[in-house]
Design an enzyme around this catalytic site. Sequence first.
Site, short mmCIF file in Angstrom:
data_model
loop_
_atom_site.label_atom_id
_atom_site.label_comp_id
_atom_site.label_asym_id
_atom_site.label_seq_id
_atom_site.Cartn_x
_atom_site.Cartn_y
_atom_site.Cartn_z
N ALA A 10 0.82 -1.21 0.00
CA ALA A 10 0.00 0.00 0.00
C ALA A 10 0.86 1.26 0.00
O ALA A 10 1.99 1.28 0.49
CB ALA A 10 -0.92 0.00 1.22
N LEU A 72 -3.25 -2.52 5.18
CA LEU A 72 -4.33 -3.04 4.34
C LEU A 72 -5.55 -2.13 4.40
O LEU A 72 -5.64 -1.24 5.25
CB LEU A 72 -4.72 -4.44 4.84
CG LEU A 72 -3.71 -5.57 4.61
CD1 LEU A 72 -4.09 -6.78 5.47
CD2 LEU A 72 -3.64 -5.94 3.15
N LYS A 95 -4.26 3.06 11.20
CA LYS A 95 -5.56 3.50 11.67
C LYS A 95 -6.53 3.59 10.51
O LYS A 95 -6.10 3.77 9.37
CB LYS A 95 -5.47 4.83 12.43
CG LYS A 95 -4.58 5.91 11.83
CD LYS A 95 -4.85 6.42 10.45
CE LYS A 95 -6.24 6.91 10.18
NZ LYS A 95 -6.44 7.22 8.73
N ARG A 163 -11.01 4.80 0.05
CA ARG A 163 -11.72 5.74 0.92
C ARG A 163 -13.14 5.99 0.45
O ARG A 163 -13.96 6.51 1.20
CB ARG A 163 -10.93 7.06 1.00
CG ARG A 163 -9.60 6.91 1.70
CD ARG A 163 -8.68 8.09 1.45
NE ARG A 163 -7.39 7.91 2.09
CZ ARG A 163 -6.40 7.18 1.60
NH1 ARG A 163 -6.56 6.56 0.43
NH2 ARG A 163 -5.26 7.06 2.24
#
Length: 328
Positions: A10, A72, A95, A163
């Site tokens: 990521a 992840l 987070k 997102r």
Amino acid sequence: MLRFGIISTAKIGRDNVVPAIQDAENCVVTAIASRDLKRAREMADRFSVPHAFGSYEEMLASDVIDAVYIPLPTSQHIEWSIKAADAGKHVLCEKPLALKADDIDDVIAARDRNQVVVSEAYMITYSPVWQKVRSLIDEGAIGSLRHVQGAFTYFNRDPANMRNVPELGGGGLPDIGVYPVMGTRFSTGKEPLWIQAITERDADFGTDIYSSVKADFGDFELSFYISTQMANRQVMVFHGTEGYIEVKSPFNANRWGPEEIELADRSHNESRIFRFQDSRQYKRQVEAFARAVTNGKEEIVTLENSKLNQKVIDAIYRASEKDGWEAV
């Protein structure tokens, strides 16, 4: 040296955390895992990491790592934190660790039965900027704290971005709403009692894209707004009876703007600027985590702290569905 394995390739790992680990004094990256071995190998080569794995399970079963960093999608954080702990690995997880506070109980149980360190990666709590905010409040530099004001916004309508995908744990509150809450809780040592909130969702994505929140901490209030579809802005202000503290680039330190705090007096006739040159909050985070593994005494974000923070986010969602106050 604490040996880290990275679960996934990521962007936040590539751009921020892996370079920080490689630059740290007491830890190193020794393995990269991806569901695509080619991608794992490419990232491993980029950072001169000796081992690459084509599955997360294979890396967890290996003896070339002591700990994992997990960047992840949010929806997978609980699952892989538990799997890593059950494999005997220490865990630093991005987070938000969870999408519901109660889900963190299973991670706490995995931590305890395996006697490993598990921490949520709130890098701001390791920054000298935020530690200075906390010390100024503690020493009474602004008198009695009465109000905290915050904003964190950016613009992102990419439908492929996690997102904006509910199934992956997308949404503004999980992504950035957690920061004004954690920043306030960290700086004051206090917990909110009641929440009022308004939340809007994107008609196409279904994710929350805007929230305006008021939190009653008893002695003071926190008000903040966040959005994933507004012009970029970050600010946090702690306002007291004798002055205020403004944090200039509170969350994305050094990428957003100067790492500065302004402390102004009551009449605003005098102010002091505290400037921090390259606080390197990700490096400080991984070094603190490694020390916690070694000595068990280092101050890190505990799972109990994470659960308290997530309880606030849960309450914001509930408050957004009603008029009036919602208990945390």
